[in-house]
Design a protein around this motif. Sequence first.
Motif, PDB file in Angstrom:
ATOM      1  N   VAL A  49       0.825  -1.178   0.000  1.00 55.77           N
ATOM      2  CA  VAL A  49       0.000   0.000   0.000  1.00 55.77           C
ATOM      3  C   VAL A  49       0.874   1.248   0.000  1.00 55.77           C
ATOM      4  O   VAL A  49       0.579   2.215  -0.703  1.00 55.77           O
ATOM      5  CB  VAL A  49      -0.967  -0.005   1.207  1.00 55.77           C
ATOM      6  N   TYR A  57       2.316   1.801  -3.484  1.00 56.22           N
ATOM      7  CA  TYR A  57       1.262   2.225  -4.403  1.00 56.22           C
ATOM      8  C   TYR A  57       0.933   3.700  -4.209  1.00 56.22           C
ATOM      9  O   TYR A  57       0.811   4.460  -5.177  1.00 56.22           O
ATOM     10  CB  TYR A  57       0.016   1.365  -4.208  1.00 56.22           C
ATOM     11  N   LEU A  58       0.769   4.139  -2.978  1.00 56.04           N
ATOM     12  CA  LEU A  58       0.452   5.541  -2.712  1.00 56.04           C
ATOM     13  C   LEU A  58       1.583   6.473  -3.151  1.00 56.04           C
ATOM     14  O   LEU A  58       1.333   7.532  -3.727  1.00 56.04           O
ATOM     15  CB  LEU A  58       0.153   5.746  -1.230  1.00 56.04           C
ATOM     16  N   SER A  73       3.732   5.885  -5.511  1.00 56.49           N
ATOM     17  CA  SER A  73       3.708   5.892  -6.965  1.00 56.49           C
ATOM     18  C   SER A  73       2.577   6.767  -7.494  1.00 56.49           C
ATOM     19  O   SER A  73       2.760   7.553  -8.432  1.00 56.49           O
ATOM     20  CB  SER A  73       3.551   4.465  -7.476  1.00 56.49           C
ATOM     21  N   LEU A  74       1.387   6.656  -6.913  1.00 53.46           N
ATOM     22  CA  LEU A  74       0.234   7.438  -7.345  1.00 53.46           C
ATOM     23  C   LEU A  74       0.458   8.929  -7.113  1.00 53.46           C
ATOM     24  O   LEU A  74       0.195   9.753  -7.995  1.00 53.46           O
ATOM     25  CB  LEU A  74      -1.015   6.971  -6.598  1.00 53.46           C
ATOM     26  N   TYR A 109       1.217   7.932   4.241  1.00 53.18           N
ATOM     27  CA  TYR A 109       0.762   6.571   3.951  1.00 53.18           C
ATOM     28  C   TYR A 109      -0.482   6.184   4.730  1.00 53.18           C
ATOM     29  O   TYR A 109      -0.905   5.048   4.729  1.00 53.18           O
ATOM     30  CB  TYR A 109       1.891   5.579   4.198  1.00 53.18           C
ATOM     31  N   TRP A 148      -6.974   1.309   4.273  1.00 51.54           N
ATOM     32  CA  TRP A 148      -7.228   0.980   2.869  1.00 51.54           C
ATOM     33  C   TRP A 148      -8.193   1.957   2.210  1.00 51.54           C
ATOM     34  O   TRP A 148      -8.244   2.067   0.992  1.00 51.54           O
ATOM     35  CB  TRP A 148      -7.744  -0.441   2.730  1.00 51.54           C
ATOM     36  N   PRO A 171      -6.191   5.067   0.095  1.00 52.92           N
ATOM     37  CA  PRO A 171      -5.793   4.834  -1.289  1.00 52.92           C
ATOM     38  C   PRO A 171      -6.981   4.687  -2.238  1.00 52.92           C
ATOM     39  O   PRO A 171      -6.923   5.125  -3.388  1.00 52.92           O
ATOM     40  CB  PRO A 171      -5.003   3.525  -1.219  1.00 52.92           C
ATOM     41  N   THR A 219      -7.339   7.140  -5.354  1.00 50.56           N
ATOM     42  CA  THR A 219      -7.377   6.581  -6.703  1.00 50.56           C
ATOM     43  C   THR A 219      -8.647   7.005  -7.433  1.00 50.56           C
ATOM     44  O   THR A 219      -8.610   7.385  -8.606  1.00 50.56           O
ATOM     45  CB  THR A 219      -7.299   5.047  -6.648  1.00 50.56           C
TER      46      THR A 219
END
Length: 99
Positions: A1, A4-5, A7-8, A22, A27, A30, A34
């Motif tokens: 997670v 991913y965050l 990267s986003l 983070y 959950w 994110p 997104t």
Amino acid sequence: VKAYLLSLETMMTIGYGVPDPYMNGCWQGPFVLTTQVLVNLILSAILIGVIFQGIARPQSRACTILCSQKAIIRCIDGAYYFMFRVCDLRSQHALAEPH
């Protein structure tokens, strides 16, 4: 997670303004981020498309370009070429510019 965050946030240039970037493993964070990014991308694409379509005016441009009624297939150095003529009725805009 966390990856991913990161990267986003980096890819969408959102920035890192949250004290806990983070979201402590939550959950929902994110998911909301997104969803917001996807909605933003879709709305931006629609807005750009509407503005471009208003500026381009393709229908009026289509009336100023004529193609020849006849075409030929010609052999030049062993290669076949399909050739036809294109005419632009507007003299101020060239279809192909010589360089």
